[in-house]
Design a protein around this motif. Structure first.
Motif, mmCIF file in Angstrom:
data_model
loop_
_atom_site.group_PDB
_atom_site.id
_atom_site.type_symbol
_atom_site.label_atom_id
_atom_site.label_comp_id
_atom_site.label_asym_id
_atom_site.label_seq_id
_atom_site.Cartn_x
_atom_site.Cartn_y
_atom_site.Cartn_z
ATOM 1 N N ILE A 191 42.331 27.544 38.683
ATOM 2 C CA ILE A 191 42.764 29.153 38.842
ATOM 3 C C ILE A 191 43.770 29.794 37.942
ATOM 4 O O ILE A 191 44.788 29.245 37.982
ATOM 5 N N GLY A 192 43.119 30.708 37.145
ATOM 6 C CA GLY A 192 43.931 31.189 36.118
ATOM 7 C C GLY A 192 43.496 32.429 35.770
ATOM 8 O O GLY A 192 42.739 32.900 36.416
ATOM 9 N N ALA A 193 44.201 33.098 34.618
ATOM 10 C CA ALA A 193 43.425 34.188 34.155
ATOM 11 C C ALA A 193 42.980 34.163 32.566
ATOM 12 O O ALA A 193 43.885 33.593 31.863
ATOM 13 N N SER A 194 41.727 34.657 32.140
ATOM 14 C CA SER A 194 41.377 34.552 30.879
ATOM 15 C C SER A 194 40.106 35.205 30.829
ATOM 16 O O SER A 194 39.365 35.157 31.937
ATOM 17 N N THR A 201 36.228 30.197 37.552
ATOM 18 C CA THR A 201 35.704 30.718 39.011
ATOM 19 C C THR A 201 36.406 31.995 39.403
ATOM 20 O O THR A 201 35.423 32.854 39.897
ATOM 21 N N LEU A 202 37.494 32.134 39.360
ATOM 22 C CA LEU A 202 38.131 33.420 39.804
ATOM 23 C C LEU A 202 37.546 34.472 39.133
ATOM 24 O O LEU A 202 37.099 35.612 39.997
ATOM 25 N N LEU A 203 37.271 34.661 37.952
ATOM 26 C CA LEU A 203 36.894 35.709 37.271
ATOM 27 C C LEU A 203 35.300 35.886 37.548
ATOM 28 O O LEU A 203 34.982 37.200 37.942
ATOM 29 N N CYS A 204 34.556 34.796 37.726
ATOM 30 C CA CYS A 204 33.204 35.028 38.212
ATOM 31 C C CYS A 204 33.406 35.643 39.843
ATOM 32 O O CYS A 204 32.454 36.740 39.762
ATOM 33 N N LEU A 205 34.055 35.209 40.413
ATOM 34 C CA LEU A 205 34.239 35.717 41.912
ATOM 35 C C LEU A 205 34.557 37.236 41.885
ATOM 36 O O LEU A 205 34.004 38.149 42.836
ATOM 37 N N ALA A 206 35.336 37.518 40.934
ATOM 38 C CA ALA A 206 35.845 38.915 40.751
ATOM 39 C C ALA A 206 34.736 40.008 40.304
ATOM 40 O O ALA A 206 34.484 40.954 40.866
ATOM 41 N N VAL A 207 34.335 39.423 39.415
ATOM 42 C CA VAL A 207 32.956 40.086 38.866
ATOM 43 C C VAL A 207 32.122 40.275 40.003
ATOM 44 O O VAL A 207 31.299 41.568 40.359
#
Length: 375
Positions: A191-194, A201-207
């Motif tokens: 879990i991080g930011a890039s 995973t987190l970016l995809c779920l945000a999208v």
């Protein structure tokens, strides 16, 4: 460049990924173990707009699969770099291809840094993951025949009888002994930011959440009933960075492998509730009858994401670049066992880093928003 005596000089390979960003930030903190660090950050592509220049002393773009390009860019600093932090990955169509490209990159970089007559390189930190224990689940030709170890996973479990580029990378590093030591770090879902990580995973779920809001669709869970109700765990990129630096600076941790997770567990039901709060979407309970293929759904909604990016003036990310990550999410959320690793070895060796997974979600989403990657 002249060699700096007794200095800690890090080369972070893959610095624009989730782990690389947090690692560079951690290394440049005044309190960083083994510091003060001089940090070289590298990536295949040029520096993205969201990348904070202050966290590296020099940013280098080069292709580690190309030996000539690696020599051109890394030989000039081969008399400086003391530690390599390897958080790079390339993904190909099957595991055999993954083995070839990832081992080639690692060997090229280490060989070039070692080629200088006064090379101070002493340690390589290698990031792999829980695929070490469950096999190449993202290889469609192998996924249906894999038999994983029984969780919780611990570091001395034997290798599985399947091709795995993690195993090959470990063997590459072992081949340099005793002149170079290494440590291996096995996170779970990072879990991080890039905008640059292959599996984010987190970016995809945000999208996915933003597409649901934009299209007026329910934010449904794209996994199975087992993962919805059973335990999983994650690895905060900050905890991962902390462990990697900790292991890099002591002889005590020489040639050791360490699991690296947050130290807590969650169900995807609880994770989903937290996502709904953060993105202000309605929580929809899991219904087996409503199962769908998230990869196909995202392909069908690529144009919707393009509209969201344009409307909000976001960094121009493309759905086609995230499909591999959505495919990974589909695989992990449809497992039939609990994705949990044992952290006892790290504790025994003296590492006590941790994070509250559910509490960290909002922080990392806000970071993605600050980076102008998601609205």
């Amino acid at each position: 460049m002249a060699k700096i005596p007794n200095a800690s000089v890090a080369l972070v390979v893959g610095v624009t990924g989730m782990a690389g960003l947090s690692l560079a930030e951690a290394l440049k903190k005044p309190t960083a173990l083994g510091g003060p660090w001089k940090v070289y950050g590298t990536a295949r592509r040029s520096k993205p707009s969201w990348f904070p220049s202050s966290i590296v002393d020099h940013f280098i773009s080069f292709d580690a699969t190309n030996l000539d390009d690696t020599i051109k860019n890394l030989f000039p600093i081969s008399n400086e770099v003391t530690h390599v932090f390897w958080v790079a990955i390339q993904v190909r169509e099957n595991e055999e291809a993954n083995i070839l490209i990832n081992s080639t990159m690692l060997k090229n970089v280490v060989d070039v840094l070692k080629s200088g007559t006064s090379s101070p390189l002493c340690h390589v930190t290698l990031q792999t993951g829980t695929k070490h224990y469950i096999g190449p689940v993202f290889d469609p030709s192998l996924a249906n025949q894999l038999v994983a170890h029984e969780p919780p996973f611990h570091e001395d479990m034997p290798r599985l009888p399947y091709p795995n580029f993690y195993y090959t990378q470990e063997d590459v590093l072992a081949s340099y002994a005793p002149s170079i030591s290494y440590s291996v770090h096995r996170p779970s879902i990072i879990i991080g930011a890039s905008s640059r990580s292959v599996y984010n995973t987190l970016l995809c779920l945000a999208v996915y959440a933003n597409i649901c809001k934009h299209q007026g669709l329910p934010f449904r869970y794209p996994g199975n009933g087992y993962t919805w109700e059973h335990f999983n765990e994650a690895s905060d990129a900050r905890v991962l960075a902390e462990q990697q630096i900790w292991a890099a600076i002591s002889e005590k941790f020489k040639n050791q492998a360490f699991n690296c997770t947050n130290g807590d567990v969650f169900t995807w039901k609880s994770f989903w509730k937290e996502l709904c709060k953060v993105f202000n979407v309605e929580f929809v309970p899991f219904d087996e009858k409503e199962k769908f293929d998230v990869v196909e759904m995202m392909k069908d909604n690529a144009s919707a994401w393009d509209k969201i990016v344009e409307e909000h003036g976001l960094l121009k990310t493309k759905m086609q670049d995230m499909i591999a990550a959505f495919a990974a999410i589909k695989a992990v959320l449809n497992l039939e066992f609990q994705l949990v690793s044992n952290m006892t070895k790290s504790r025994d060796f003296g590492f006590f880093g941790y994070a509250d997974t559910l509490r960290s979600i909002e922080m990392w989403v806000r970071r993605l928003q600050d980076m102008n990657i998601v609205p």
